[in-house]
Design a protein around this motif. Structure first.
Motif, PDB file in Angstrom:
ATOM      1  N   TYR A 199       0.734  -1.033  -0.449  1.00  0.00           N
ATOM      2  CA  TYR A 199       0.491   0.055  -0.212  1.00  0.00           C
ATOM      3  C   TYR A 199       1.263   1.291  -0.122  1.00  0.00           C
ATOM      4  N   CYS A 200       0.214   2.085  -0.952  1.00  0.00           N
ATOM      5  CA  CYS A 200       1.019   3.848  -0.420  1.00  0.00           C
ATOM      6  C   CYS A 200       0.099   4.164   0.309  1.00  0.00           C
ATOM      7  N   ALA A 201       0.983   5.319   0.657  1.00  0.00           N
ATOM      8  CA  ALA A 201       0.292   6.100   2.268  1.00  0.00           C
ATOM      9  C   ALA A 201       0.779   7.227   2.383  1.00  0.00           C
ATOM     10  N   ALA A 202       0.378   8.184   2.483  1.00  0.00           N
ATOM     11  CA  ALA A 202       0.666   9.999   2.166  1.00  0.00           C
ATOM     12  C   ALA A 202       0.139  11.200   3.355  1.00  0.00           C
ATOM     13  N   ASP A 203       1.223  11.761   3.883  1.00  0.00           N
ATOM     14  CA  ASP A 203       0.396  12.812   5.092  1.00  0.00           C
ATOM     15  C   ASP A 203       0.575  12.399   6.212  1.00  0.00           C
ATOM     16  N   ILE A 204       1.504  12.278   7.306  1.00  0.00           N
ATOM     17  CA  ILE A 204       1.399  12.269   8.983  1.00  0.00           C
ATOM     18  C   ILE A 204       0.996  13.533   9.357  1.00  0.00           C
ATOM     19  N   LEU A 205       0.652  14.215  10.664  1.00  0.00           N
ATOM     20  CA  LEU A 205       0.754  14.886  11.266  1.00  0.00           C
ATOM     21  C   LEU A 205       2.279  15.496  12.071  1.00  0.00           C
ATOM     22  N   GLY A 206       1.775  13.822  12.475  1.00  0.00           N
ATOM     23  CA  GLY A 206       3.818  13.991  13.649  1.00  0.00           C
ATOM     24  C   GLY A 206       3.912  12.698  13.766  1.00  0.00           C
ATOM     25  N   GLY A 207       4.995  12.723  14.270  1.00  0.00           N
ATOM     26  CA  GLY A 207       4.707  10.414  15.398  1.00  0.00           C
ATOM     27  C   GLY A 207       5.905  10.193  13.928  1.00  0.00           C
ATOM     28  N   SER A 208       5.659   8.916  14.079  1.00  0.00           N
ATOM     29  CA  SER A 208       6.750   8.199  13.818  1.00  0.00           C
ATOM     30  C   SER A 208       6.312   7.546  12.262  1.00  0.00           C
ATOM     31  N   TRP A 209       6.964   7.476  10.954  1.00  0.00           N
ATOM     32  CA  TRP A 209       6.790   6.838  10.196  1.00  0.00           C
ATOM     33  C   TRP A 209       6.149   5.926   8.892  1.00  0.00           C
ATOM     34  N   TYR A 210       6.350   4.918  10.525  1.00  0.00           N
ATOM     35  CA  TYR A 210       5.787   3.741  10.549  1.00  0.00           C
ATOM     36  C   TYR A 210       4.942   3.227  10.727  1.00  0.00           C
ATOM     37  N   VAL A 211       4.237   4.073  11.592  1.00  0.00           N
ATOM     38  CA  VAL A 211       2.731   3.759  12.133  1.00  0.00           C
ATOM     39  C   VAL A 211       1.519   3.998  11.095  1.00  0.00           C
ATOM     40  N   ALA A 212       1.205   3.279  11.083  1.00  0.00           N
ATOM     41  CA  ALA A 212       0.269   2.903   9.638  1.00  0.00           C
ATOM     42  C   ALA A 212      -1.315   4.267  10.222  1.00  0.00           C
ATOM     43  N   ALA A 213      -1.547   3.550  11.581  1.00  0.00           N
ATOM     44  CA  ALA A 213      -2.654   4.700  11.799  1.00  0.00           C
ATOM     45  C   ALA A 213      -2.601   6.801  11.768  1.00  0.00           C
ATOM     46  N   LEU A 214      -1.153   6.750  11.499  1.00  0.00           N
ATOM     47  CA  LEU A 214      -0.898   8.113  11.728  1.00  0.00           C
ATOM     48  C   LEU A 214      -1.416   8.572  10.265  1.00  0.00           C
ATOM     49  N   TYR A 215      -1.692   8.018   8.903  1.00  0.00           N
ATOM     50  CA  TYR A 215      -1.563   8.533   7.857  1.00  0.00           C
ATOM     51  C   TYR A 215      -3.346   8.984   7.824  1.00  0.00           C
ATOM     52  N   ASN A 216      -3.226   9.474   5.998  1.00  0.00           N
ATOM     53  CA  ASN A 216      -4.433  10.205   5.958  1.00  0.00           C
ATOM     54  C   ASN A 216      -5.050   9.722   4.883  1.00  0.00           C
ATOM     55  N   TYR A 217      -4.560   8.977   4.295  1.00  0.00           N
ATOM     56  CA  TYR A 217      -4.569   9.149   2.697  1.00  0.00           C
ATOM     57  C   TYR A 217      -3.980   7.412   2.223  1.00  0.00           C
ATOM     58  N   TRP A 218      -4.280   6.504   1.752  1.00  0.00           N
ATOM     59  CA  TRP A 218      -3.816   5.023   1.604  1.00  0.00           C
ATOM     60  C   TRP A 218      -4.334   4.554  -0.537  1.00  0.00           C
ATOM     61  N   GLY A 219      -3.936   4.101  -0.670  1.00  0.00           N
ATOM     62  CA  GLY A 219      -4.146   3.791  -2.274  1.00  0.00           C
ATOM     63  C   GLY A 219      -4.872   2.513  -1.235  1.00  0.00           C
ATOM     64  N   GLN A 220      -5.052   1.711  -2.875  1.00  0.00           N
ATOM     65  CA  GLN A 220      -6.324   0.498  -2.597  1.00  0.00           C
ATOM     66  C   GLN A 220      -5.789  -0.293  -2.799  1.00  0.00           C
ATOM     67  N   GLY A 221      -3.968  -0.874  -2.544  1.00  0.00           N
ATOM     68  CA  GLY A 221      -3.112  -1.832  -2.644  1.00  0.00           C
ATOM     69  C   GLY A 221      -2.674  -2.414  -3.980  1.00  0.00           C
ATOM     70  N   ILE A 222      -1.515  -3.399  -4.133  1.00  0.00           N
ATOM     71  CA  ILE A 222      -0.992  -3.980  -5.149  1.00  0.00           C
ATOM     72  C   ILE A 222      -0.786  -5.397  -4.225  1.00  0.00           C
ATOM     73  N   GLN A 223      -0.906  -6.440  -5.092  1.00  0.00           N
ATOM     74  CA  GLN A 223      -0.736  -7.766  -5.333  1.00  0.00           C
ATOM     75  C   GLN A 223       0.739  -7.468  -5.345  1.00  0.00           C
ATOM     76  N   VAL A 224       1.928  -8.330  -4.437  1.00  0.00           N
ATOM     77  CA  VAL A 224       3.399  -8.610  -4.678  1.00  0.00           C
ATOM     78  C   VAL A 224       3.169  -9.953  -4.345  1.00  0.00           C
ATOM     79  N   THR A 225       4.196 -10.638  -5.632  1.00  0.00           N
ATOM     80  CA  THR A 225       4.424 -11.848  -4.717  1.00  0.00           C
ATOM     81  C   THR A 225       5.281 -13.350  -5.813  1.00  0.00           C
ATOM     82  N   VAL A 226       6.095 -13.293  -4.403  1.00  0.00           N
ATOM     83  CA  VAL A 226       7.995 -13.871  -4.375  1.00  0.00           C
ATOM     84  C   VAL A 226       7.467 -15.133  -4.247  1.00  0.00           C
ATOM     85  N   SER A 227       7.737 -16.204  -5.674  1.00  0.00           N
ATOM     86  CA  SER A 227       7.858 -17.503  -5.101  1.00  0.00           C
ATOM     87  C   SER A 227       9.009 -17.608  -4.797  1.00  0.00           C
ATOM     88  N   SER A 228       8.869 -19.160  -4.614  1.00  0.00           N
ATOM     89  CA  SER A 228      10.920 -19.659  -3.993  1.00  0.00           C
ATOM     90  C   SER A 228      10.649 -21.301  -5.376  1.00  0.00           C
TER      91      SER A 228
END
Length: 124
Positions: A95-124
């Motif tokens: 998922y792509c995300a944008a905008d937080i007013l403050g806090g740590s970048w890795y905290v998902a709950a802080l983000y205001n905007y999200w994309g719809q998501g895209i699948q990545v699959t890695v096979s062994s």
């Protein structure tokens, strides 16, 4: 209304590469940070990488350091995630995300905007 649209996902074998793109629209000011998250089935959403402007400061999760690179094209309002040396454990919805007013970048709950998501699959 801000919209984030991801592209570039797909399936690849371990050791391969993919580049994800996130195009932002409906936004006229700097949106900080732009970030990528991922979520595998049964797991919480985790921060993968983030980039701040101006200056281009970048941050990465330990699990992807040295393999993934986040970058931004301000003229195109697009952020990229270059993923190299992919591993099966990188398999997730990204998922792509944008905008937080403050806090740590890795905290998902802080983000205001999200994309719809895209699948990545890695096979062994």
């Amino acid at each position: 209304q801000v919209q984030l649209v991801e592209s570039g996902g797909g399936s690849v074998q371990a050791g391969g590469s993919l580049r994800l793109s996130c195009a932002a629209s409906g936004y006229t000011a700097n949106h900080n940070p732009m970030a990528w998250f991922r979520q595998a089935p049964g797991k919480t959403r985790e921060g993968v990488a983030a980039i701040y402007t101006p200056g281009g400061r970048t941050y990465y999760a330990d699990s992807v350091k040295g393999r993934f690179t986040i970058s931004q094209d301000n003229a195109k309002d697009t952020v990229y995630l270059q993923m190299n040396s992919l591993k099966p454990e990188d398999t997730a919805m990204y998922y792509c995300a944008a905008d937080i007013l403050g806090g740590s970048w890795y905290v998902a709950a802080l983000y205001n905007y999200w994309g719809q998501g895209i699948q990545v699959t890695v096979s062994s």
